[in-house]
Structure formats: structure tokens, C-alpha cells
Write a protein that holds these residues in place. Structure first.
Motif, PDB file in Angstrom:
ATOM      1  N   LEU A 120     -31.984  -7.432 -30.218  1.00 54.92           N
ATOM      2  CA  LEU A 120     -31.003  -7.536 -31.296  1.00 54.92           C
ATOM      3  C   LEU A 120     -29.680  -6.866 -30.907  1.00 54.92           C
ATOM      4  N   ALA A 121     -29.775  -5.740 -30.205  1.00 54.13           N
ATOM      5  CA  ALA A 121     -28.557  -5.065 -29.740  1.00 54.13           C
ATOM      6  C   ALA A 121     -27.813  -5.942 -28.738  1.00 54.13           C
ATOM      7  N   GLY A 159     -27.935  -9.164 -28.648  1.00 53.22           N
ATOM      8  CA  GLY A 159     -27.375 -10.272 -29.428  1.00 53.22           C
ATOM      9  C   GLY A 159     -26.106  -9.880 -30.159  1.00 53.22           C
ATOM     10  N   SER A 160     -26.041  -8.629 -30.602  1.00 50.71           N
ATOM     11  CA  SER A 160     -24.826  -8.170 -31.293  1.00 50.71           C
ATOM     12  C   SER A 160     -23.652  -8.022 -30.332  1.00 50.71           C
ATOM     13  N   GLU A 161     -23.943  -7.964 -29.046  1.00 54.53           N
ATOM     14  CA  GLU A 161     -22.883  -7.863 -28.034  1.00 54.53           C
ATOM     15  C   GLU A 161     -22.498  -9.240 -27.480  1.00 54.53           C
ATOM     16  N   GLY A 162     -23.041 -10.290 -28.064  1.00 53.66           N
ATOM     17  CA  GLY A 162     -22.673 -11.633 -27.641  1.00 53.66           C
ATOM     18  C   GLY A 162     -23.767 -12.388 -26.919  1.00 53.66           C
TER      19      GLY A 162
END
Length: 144
Positions: free
Chosen positions: A104-105, A107-110
């Protein structure tokens, strides 16, 4: 009527037994505390420092913490196989959560890869399997 050392024996001077300090609920609660400590260490290294090479070694720490904490929390109220089972279940949930949070981390960075593809690209399939195997073995062994 009794010596001061009698209070440290297994039973009280009147013959009744001393209540155990542990319980199955306490074992699970303490195992969860151990899981939180281990997962935080894993996430700091995996997300904070993007450290992937030695995460197999890092993954054994949650297993060790969980096993020791479950054993301390049970304090004689659970048999060894039950403590091992509780430790293994807590470890599997904790490690799965740690990997999910890492994904998830990312994914939050692109990042846009599905979970399975991300784990294969970032860590490699054998590494993830080794993390689960070694952590499970250490959780079981530490709880006995």
C-alpha cells in the motif's frame, strides 16, 4: 507458624494452590504486542529505508517476539502445542499485514502493480516464502 520462605513455594501455607499468572487471553494479547513490535521494525526497514536484501533476517524478529510474548502471557495456562499454534497464527497475520502495508505504501508513491506482482518484483518469490517459513518456525520454537 511458617517460615517467610513459604510464600515462595508452589502452594500457599494452608495447602491451596497459587493461581497462575497467565491465561489464553493474556497469551494472545501479549502475542499481538510482540507482533506490533516486530512489524514496526519490519516496516521501518522496508518502507523507511527501502531495505529489501535482508528482510528474511528481519522477518524472523516478529516470529521470535511473538513466540516469547505468547509464552510469557500463557505462563503455564496453555500447553506447548497450543502456544505454538497461537504464535504461528499471530505471526502469519502479522507478516501478511506487514507485506500488505508495504504494498500500500508503494502504491501511494505511484506503484500500480497488483500485490502478487509487487511482491515478486520487490522481493522475489523465494524471499517472501522464506520470510514466512523462517518466521513461522521461529514463532513456534520460541513459544515452546
Amino acid at each position: 507458624a511458617h517460615s517467610p520462605a513459604d510464600r515462595f513455594r508452589r502452594g500457599t501455607p494452608d495447602g491451596t494452590s497459587v493461581p497462575a499468572g497467565g491465561s489464553p487471553t493474556r497469551a494472545v494479547a501479549m502475542g499481538i504486542v510482540g507482533a506490533i513490535i516486530g512489524v514496526v521494525i519490519f516496516l521501518i526497514l522496508a518502507i523507511g529505508y527501502t531495505y529489501t536484501a535482508g528482510l528474511v533476517v528481519v522477518a524472523v524478529f516478529p516470529g521470535r517476539f511473538i513466540g516469547l510474548f505468547v509464552r510469557a502471557g500463557a505462563a503455564g495456562s496453555l500447553a506447548s502445542p497450543a502456544r505454538a499454534l497461537v504464535s504461528i497464527v499471530i505471526f502469519l497475520v502479522a507478516q501478511s499485514t506487514a507485506l500488505l502495508v508495504t504494498w500500500l505504501a508503494a502504491g501511494s508513491e505511484g506503484g500500480v502493480l497488483p500485490l502478487g506482482d509487487y511482491l515478486e518484483q520487490a522481493y522475489g518469490t523465494p524471499i517472501v516464502a522464506l520470510e514466512f517459513m523462517l518466521g513461522t518456525l521461529l514463532a513456534s520454537w520460541s513459544a515452546r
